[in-house]
Scaffold this motif. Structure first.
Motif, PDB file in Angstrom:
ATOM      1  N   GLU A 246      27.400  30.451  56.840  1.00 53.67           N
ATOM      2  CA  GLU A 246      28.662  31.086  56.422  1.00 53.67           C
ATOM      3  C   GLU A 246      28.621  32.595  56.657  1.00 53.67           C
ATOM      4  O   GLU A 246      29.604  33.197  57.091  1.00 53.67           O
ATOM      5  CB  GLU A 246      28.945  30.755  54.947  1.00 53.67           C
ATOM      6  CG  GLU A 246      29.378  29.307  54.796  1.00 53.67           C
ATOM      7  CD  GLU A 246      29.477  28.845  53.358  1.00 53.67           C
ATOM      8  OE1 GLU A 246      30.210  27.875  53.110  1.00 53.67           O
ATOM      9  OE2 GLU A 246      28.803  29.433  52.481  1.00 53.67           O
ATOM     10  N   GLN A 247      27.454  33.184  56.395  1.00 52.67           N
ATOM     11  CA  GLN A 247      27.294  34.625  56.630  1.00 52.67           C
ATOM     12  C   GLN A 247      27.418  34.943  58.123  1.00 52.67           C
ATOM     13  O   GLN A 247      28.070  35.918  58.523  1.00 52.67           O
ATOM     14  CB  GLN A 247      25.923  35.069  56.083  1.00 52.67           C
ATOM     15  CG  GLN A 247      25.555  36.521  56.369  1.00 52.67           C
ATOM     16  CD  GLN A 247      26.501  37.514  55.701  1.00 52.67           C
ATOM     17  OE1 GLN A 247      27.131  37.205  54.690  1.00 52.67           O
ATOM     18  NE2 GLN A 247      26.634  38.695  56.287  1.00 52.67           N
ATOM     19  N   LEU A 248      26.819  34.094  58.971  1.00 51.75           N
ATOM     20  CA  LEU A 248      26.868  34.332  60.421  1.00 51.75           C
ATOM     21  C   LEU A 248      28.283  34.172  60.968  1.00 51.75           C
ATOM     22  O   LEU A 248      28.677  34.894  61.885  1.00 51.75           O
ATOM     23  CB  LEU A 248      25.878  33.395  61.141  1.00 51.75           C
ATOM     24  CG  LEU A 248      24.400  33.787  60.936  1.00 51.75           C
ATOM     25  CD1 LEU A 248      23.469  32.647  61.353  1.00 51.75           C
ATOM     26  CD2 LEU A 248      24.062  35.058  61.708  1.00 51.75           C
ATOM     27  N   VAL A 249      29.060  33.247  60.400  1.00 54.98           N
ATOM     28  CA  VAL A 249      30.469  33.113  60.817  1.00 54.98           C
ATOM     29  C   VAL A 249      31.211  34.408  60.505  1.00 54.98           C
ATOM     30  O   VAL A 249      31.974  34.922  61.326  1.00 54.98           O
ATOM     31  CB  VAL A 249      31.161  31.913  60.123  1.00 54.98           C
ATOM     32  CG1 VAL A 249      32.677  31.949  60.365  1.00 54.98           C
ATOM     33  CG2 VAL A 249      30.591  30.596  60.624  1.00 54.98           C
ATOM     34  N   ARG A 250      30.950  34.954  59.295  1.00 55.96           N
ATOM     35  CA  ARG A 250      31.619  36.213  58.917  1.00 55.96           C
ATOM     36  C   ARG A 250      31.239  37.345  59.873  1.00 55.96           C
ATOM     37  O   ARG A 250      32.092  38.116  60.322  1.00 55.96           O
ATOM     38  CB  ARG A 250      31.244  36.611  57.482  1.00 55.96           C
ATOM     39  CG  ARG A 250      32.048  35.877  56.418  1.00 55.96           C
ATOM     40  CD  ARG A 250      31.857  36.510  55.041  1.00 55.96           C
ATOM     41  NE  ARG A 250      30.526  36.290  54.489  1.00 55.96           N
ATOM     42  CZ  ARG A 250      30.165  35.189  53.820  1.00 55.96           C
ATOM     43  NH1 ARG A 250      31.037  34.223  53.608  1.00 55.96           N
ATOM     44  NH2 ARG A 250      28.948  35.051  53.361  1.00 55.96           N
ATOM     45  N   GLU A 251      29.941  37.430  60.193  1.00 54.40           N
ATOM     46  CA  GLU A 251      29.494  38.517  61.071  1.00 54.40           C
ATOM     47  C   GLU A 251      30.055  38.349  62.483  1.00 54.40           C
ATOM     48  O   GLU A 251      30.440  39.339  63.122  1.00 54.40           O
ATOM     49  CB  GLU A 251      27.965  38.585  61.107  1.00 54.40           C
ATOM     50  CG  GLU A 251      27.396  39.088  59.794  1.00 54.40           C
ATOM     51  CD  GLU A 251      25.934  39.461  59.887  1.00 54.40           C
ATOM     52  OE1 GLU A 251      25.501  40.024  60.905  1.00 54.40           O
ATOM     53  OE2 GLU A 251      25.205  39.172  58.915  1.00 54.40           O
ATOM     54  N   PHE A 252      30.126  37.105  62.968  1.00 54.21           N
ATOM     55  CA  PHE A 252      30.673  36.886  64.311  1.00 54.21           C
ATOM     56  C   PHE A 252      32.151  37.280  64.350  1.00 54.21           C
ATOM     57  O   PHE A 252      32.621  37.916  65.305  1.00 54.21           O
ATOM     58  CB  PHE A 252      30.503  35.418  64.728  1.00 54.21           C
ATOM     59  CG  PHE A 252      31.065  35.140  66.093  1.00 54.21           C
ATOM     60  CD1 PHE A 252      30.391  35.556  67.227  1.00 54.21           C
ATOM     61  CD2 PHE A 252      32.283  34.497  66.245  1.00 54.21           C
ATOM     62  CE1 PHE A 252      30.925  35.336  68.499  1.00 54.21           C
ATOM     63  CE2 PHE A 252      32.818  34.267  67.503  1.00 54.21           C
ATOM     64  CZ  PHE A 252      32.138  34.689  68.627  1.00 54.21           C
ATOM     65  N   SER A 253      32.855  36.933  63.280  1.00 56.10           N
ATOM     66  CA  SER A 253      34.276  37.269  63.198  1.00 56.10           C
ATOM     67  C   SER A 253      34.477  38.792  63.224  1.00 56.10           C
ATOM     68  O   SER A 253      35.374  39.309  63.894  1.00 56.10           O
ATOM     69  CB  SER A 253      34.804  36.632  61.911  1.00 56.10           C
ATOM     70  OG  SER A 253      36.135  36.910  61.762  1.00 56.10           O
ATOM     71  N   GLU A 254      33.585  39.507  62.537  1.00 55.58           N
ATOM     72  CA  GLU A 254      33.655  40.981  62.541  1.00 55.58           C
ATOM     73  C   GLU A 254      33.335  41.546  63.928  1.00 55.58           C
ATOM     74  O   GLU A 254      33.959  42.507  64.379  1.00 55.58           O
ATOM     75  CB  GLU A 254      32.688  41.560  61.503  1.00 55.58           C
ATOM     76  CG  GLU A 254      33.156  41.309  60.076  1.00 55.58           C
ATOM     77  CD  GLU A 254      32.160  41.777  59.022  1.00 55.58           C
ATOM     78  OE1 GLU A 254      32.454  41.589  57.843  1.00 55.58           O
ATOM     79  OE2 GLU A 254      31.089  42.303  59.384  1.00 55.58           O
ATOM     80  N   LEU A 255      32.360  40.922  64.577  1.00 55.15           N
ATOM     81  CA  LEU A 255      31.987  41.340  65.938  1.00 55.15           C
ATOM     82  C   LEU A 255      33.197  41.254  66.873  1.00 55.15           C
ATOM     83  O   LEU A 255      33.479  42.174  67.654  1.00 55.15           O
ATOM     84  CB  LEU A 255      30.867  40.430  66.455  1.00 55.15           C
ATOM     85  CG  LEU A 255      30.393  40.637  67.894  1.00 55.15           C
ATOM     86  CD1 LEU A 255      29.400  41.798  67.961  1.00 55.15           C
ATOM     87  CD2 LEU A 255      29.735  39.380  68.446  1.00 55.15           C
ATOM     88  N   ILE A 256      33.920  40.136  66.771  1.00 54.06           N
ATOM     89  CA  ILE A 256      35.077  39.904  67.646  1.00 54.06           C
ATOM     90  C   ILE A 256      36.219  40.862  67.302  1.00 54.06           C
ATOM     91  O   ILE A 256      37.063  41.174  68.144  1.00 54.06           O
ATOM     92  CB  ILE A 256      35.532  38.422  67.554  1.00 54.06           C
ATOM     93  CG1 ILE A 256      34.431  37.495  68.091  1.00 54.06           C
ATOM     94  CG2 ILE A 256      36.836  38.170  68.287  1.00 54.06           C
ATOM     95  CD1 ILE A 256      34.013  37.758  69.520  1.00 54.06           C
ATOM     96  N   GLN A 257      36.216  41.332  66.039  1.00 53.29           N
ATOM     97  CA  GLN A 257      37.227  42.332  65.659  1.00 53.29           C
ATOM     98  C   GLN A 257      36.818  43.746  66.055  1.00 53.29           C
ATOM     99  O   GLN A 257      37.518  44.709  65.745  1.00 53.29           O
ATOM    100  CB  GLN A 257      37.478  42.265  64.158  1.00 53.29           C
ATOM    101  CG  GLN A 257      38.309  41.050  63.753  1.00 53.29           C
ATOM    102  CD  GLN A 257      38.165  40.717  62.276  1.00 53.29           C
ATOM    103  OE1 GLN A 257      38.075  41.612  61.447  1.00 53.29           O
ATOM    104  NE2 GLN A 257      38.122  39.445  61.963  1.00 53.29           N
ATOM    105  N   GLY A 258      35.648  43.876  66.708  1.00 47.38           N
ATOM    106  CA  GLY A 258      35.262  45.174  67.238  1.00 47.38           C
ATOM    107  C   GLY A 258      34.265  45.944  66.393  1.00 47.38           C
ATOM    108  O   GLY A 258      33.953  47.094  66.682  1.00 47.38           O
TER     109      GLY A 258
END
Ligand code: ZN
Length: 151
Positions: free
Chosen positions: A92-104
């Protein structure tokens, strides 16, 4: 035509390799804990996931099926590689971090492995949903699983 840097060429090569030869694509005959389908209507991407979780709340396999653009398929392949062996909480933490990555955002967590190479998608807002589709699907599957476990 804009010349790509060597680094961008390498990134593109890795992303195309995942989309042309996706890892963990094709469903298992085993009974998964969760199955989920999600789509991205703006691009036409469809992803189905099988998620296998053991008694210690660890993901021991993730398989996907589906079709879509090369970003969505590469991202699904990368997501499966990242998640296998992770606990539900880590996932769940990695999904959050990936989502932030894609947001720049500047995310450098090495556990995201090849998925870190999708950071460039943040420059193309129309492709963000392609990149995050498989990850959102996993997040939804884990939420469904938590409801089962709490009963
Ligand atoms: Zn797409």
């Amino acid at each position: 035509m804009v010349a790509l840097s060597r680094l961008e060429q390498l990134y593109r090569h890795v992303i195309l390799d995942h989309s042309n030869h996706p890892r963990h694509k094709g469903f298992s005959k085993m009974q998964p804990n969760q199955v989920i389908e999600m789509n991205n209507p703006t691009c036409g991407d469809v992803i189905e996931l099988q998620v296998f979780i053991n008694d210690e709340q660890r993901i021991f396999d993730v398989r996907f099926e589906g079709q879509g653009c090369s970003i969505s398929m590469a991202s699904a392949s990368m997501m499966c590689e990242v998640m296998i062996g992770k606990s539900v909480a880590q996932a769940e933490q990695l999904v959050r971090e990936f989502s932030e990555l894609i947001q720049g955002k500047a995310i450098t967590n090495e556990q995201l492995q090849d998925a870190l190479l999708l950071a460039g998608v943040s420059k193309f807002p129309a492709r963000m949903k392609c990149a995050t589709l498989a990850w959102k699907a996993l997040e939804r599957a884990l939420q469904q699983e938590e409801k089962v476990v709490k009963k």
